[in-house]
Enzyme design. Structure first.
Site, short mmCIF file in Angstrom:
data_model
loop_
_atom_site.label_atom_id
_atom_site.label_comp_id
_atom_site.label_asym_id
_atom_site.label_seq_id
_atom_site.Cartn_x
_atom_site.Cartn_y
_atom_site.Cartn_z
N GLY A 91 0.78 -1.25 0.00
CA GLY A 91 0.00 0.00 0.00
C GLY A 91 0.80 1.29 0.00
CG ASP A 121 -1.25 2.04 3.03
OD1 ASP A 121 -1.07 1.69 4.22
OD2 ASP A 121 -1.76 1.28 2.18
CG ASP A 133 -8.87 0.98 9.77
OD1 ASP A 133 -9.55 1.48 10.66
OD2 ASP A 133 -9.38 0.30 8.86
CE LYS A 170 -10.08 4.30 7.05
NZ LYS A 170 -10.52 2.93 6.65
CG PHE A 229 -12.85 0.41 2.19
CD1 PHE A 229 -11.90 -0.26 2.93
CD2 PHE A 229 -12.81 0.30 0.80
CE1 PHE A 229 -10.91 -1.04 2.31
CE2 PHE A 229 -11.84 -0.48 0.17
CZ PHE A 229 -10.89 -1.14 0.93
CG ASP A 263 -5.74 -3.36 -2.22
OD1 ASP A 263 -5.28 -2.97 -1.12
OD2 ASP A 263 -6.12 -4.52 -2.41
NE ARG A 266 -2.14 -2.92 -4.11
CZ ARG A 266 -2.28 -3.05 -2.80
NH1 ARG A 266 -2.21 -1.99 -2.02
NH2 ARG A 266 -2.50 -4.24 -2.26
P1 IMP Z 1 -5.07 -1.66 10.71
O1 IMP Z 1 -4.30 -2.86 11.19
O2 IMP Z 1 -6.53 -1.79 11.05
O3 IMP Z 1 -4.49 -0.34 11.21
O4 IMP Z 1 -5.06 -1.65 9.15
C1 IMP Z 1 -3.98 -1.21 8.45
C2 IMP Z 1 -3.90 -1.77 7.03
O5 IMP Z 1 -5.19 -2.06 6.51
C3 IMP Z 1 -3.30 -0.74 6.14
O6 IMP Z 1 -1.91 -0.94 5.99
C4 IMP Z 1 -4.04 -0.92 4.84
O7 IMP Z 1 -3.33 -1.84 4.03
C5 IMP Z 1 -5.35 -1.51 5.22
N1 IMP Z 1 -6.46 -0.52 5.24
C6 IMP Z 1 -6.97 0.12 6.31
N2 IMP Z 1 -7.96 0.95 5.98
C7 IMP Z 1 -8.09 0.84 4.63
C8 IMP Z 1 -8.96 1.49 3.66
O8 IMP Z 1 -9.82 2.33 3.96
N3 IMP Z 1 -8.77 1.11 2.36
C9 IMP Z 1 -7.83 0.21 1.97
N4 IMP Z 1 -7.00 -0.41 2.84
C10 IMP Z 1 -7.14 -0.09 4.16
MG MG Z 2 -0.88 -1.33 4.06
#
Ligand code: IMP
Ligand code: MG
Length: 178
Positions: free
Chosen positions: A48, A103, A106, A134, A155, A162, A168
Site C-alpha cells: 500500500g 499508507d 486504521d 483514522k 473505506f 486497494d 492502487r
Molecule cells: P489496521 O491494522 O486496522 O491499522 O489496518 C492497516 C492496514 O489495513 C493498512 O496498511 C491498509 O493496508 C489496510 N487498510 C486500512 N484501511 C483501509 C482502507 O480504507 N482502504 C484500503 N486499505 C485499508
Molecule cells: Mg498497508
C-alpha cells in the site's frame, strides 16, 4: 464528481491529488528538519505505501536510506487482523534511526505488530510516518509521529490503497459510496 467502479462497489473522489501532495510535503518538511545529519532508514511497508513513499522520498532532501518490507492483514473491506510475517527485512537496524512508512493506520493493529517485530533489532529509534490516519477507528495508544491527514472511518481506495487488488493506481483517493 469523479466516480469509479471496482469489483462490485462504486467510489467517488474524496481527496484530490493536489490536497494529497500538500499533506505529503508537510510530512517531508518535518522529517527534513528532525533527521538532518541522522541518515535515517525508511522502511516502506508494501504494497500500500509504495506511492506515498515514492512521492514522500522525492521531497526528502537529507541523506537517507530506503528499504522495503512486506506484510498483509487485509482482505476485502474489513481488516482480518491476521498479521503475517515481515518479509524482506535484510538491513541491519542496530543503532539506526528507522522511520516506518505506511499508507494508512486504521485500527492500529498492523503497525503495532510491525513495531513489535522491529523492537528486538536494536534500532536507535523507530518512528512512524503514515499518510492517512483514522482516529475514530484507532484502538491502540502508541504515538504516531508523522501523519499526513486524519480521515473519517469509511473505506477508501486509490494512491496505493486497494479494494481486493484494484484501485492502487488511482492518483486521487476515493471513498466508497454506501
Ligand atoms: P489496521 O491494522 O486496522 O491499522 O489496518 C492497516 C492496514 O489495513 C493498512 O496498511 C491498509 O493496508 C489496510 N487498510 C486500512 N484501511 C483501509 C482502507 O480504507 N482502504 C484500503 N486499505 C485499508
Ligand atoms: Mg498497508
Amino acid at each position: 464528481m469523479k466516480e469509479v467502479q471496482l469489483h462490485d462497489r462504486h467510489f467517488s473522489v474524496s481527496i484530490g491529488a493536489d490536497e494529497i501532495d500538500k499533506a505529503v510535503q508537510k510530512v517531508a518538511d518535518k522529517i527534513n528538519i528532525d533527521y538532518e545529519g541522522k541518515n535515517p532508514l525508511f522502511l516502506v511497508v508494501l504494497n500500500g505505501a509504495f506511492i506515498f513513499a515514492s512521492d514522500l522520498l522525492k521531497k526528502v532532501t537529507i541523506n537517507c536510506e530506503i528499504s522495503f518490507v512486506k506484510l498483509s492483514s487485509y482482505s476485502g473491506t474489513e481488516s482480518t487482523h491476521i498479521v503475517r510475517e515481515l518479509i524482506g527485512l535484510d538491513e541491519i537496524l542496530t543503532d539506526r534511526y528507522v522511520i516506518v512508512v505506511e499508507d494508512i493506520i486504521d485500527t492500529g493493529i498492523t503497525m503495532e505488530n510491525t513495531i513489535q517485530k522491529l523492537k528486538h533489532l536494536q534500532a536507535a529509534d523507530v518512528k512512524i510516518a503514515t499518510l492517512l490516519f483514522k482516529p475514530k477507528s484507532f484502538r491502540k495508544n502508541y504515538n504516531i509521529d508523522y501523519i499526513g491527514m486524519e480521515i473519517p472511518n469509511g473505506f477508501i481506495v486509490g494512491y496505493g490503497l486497494d479494494y481486493d487488488g484494484l484501485g492502487r493506481n488511482l492518483p486521487d483517493i476515493y471513498k466508497v459510496i454506501e
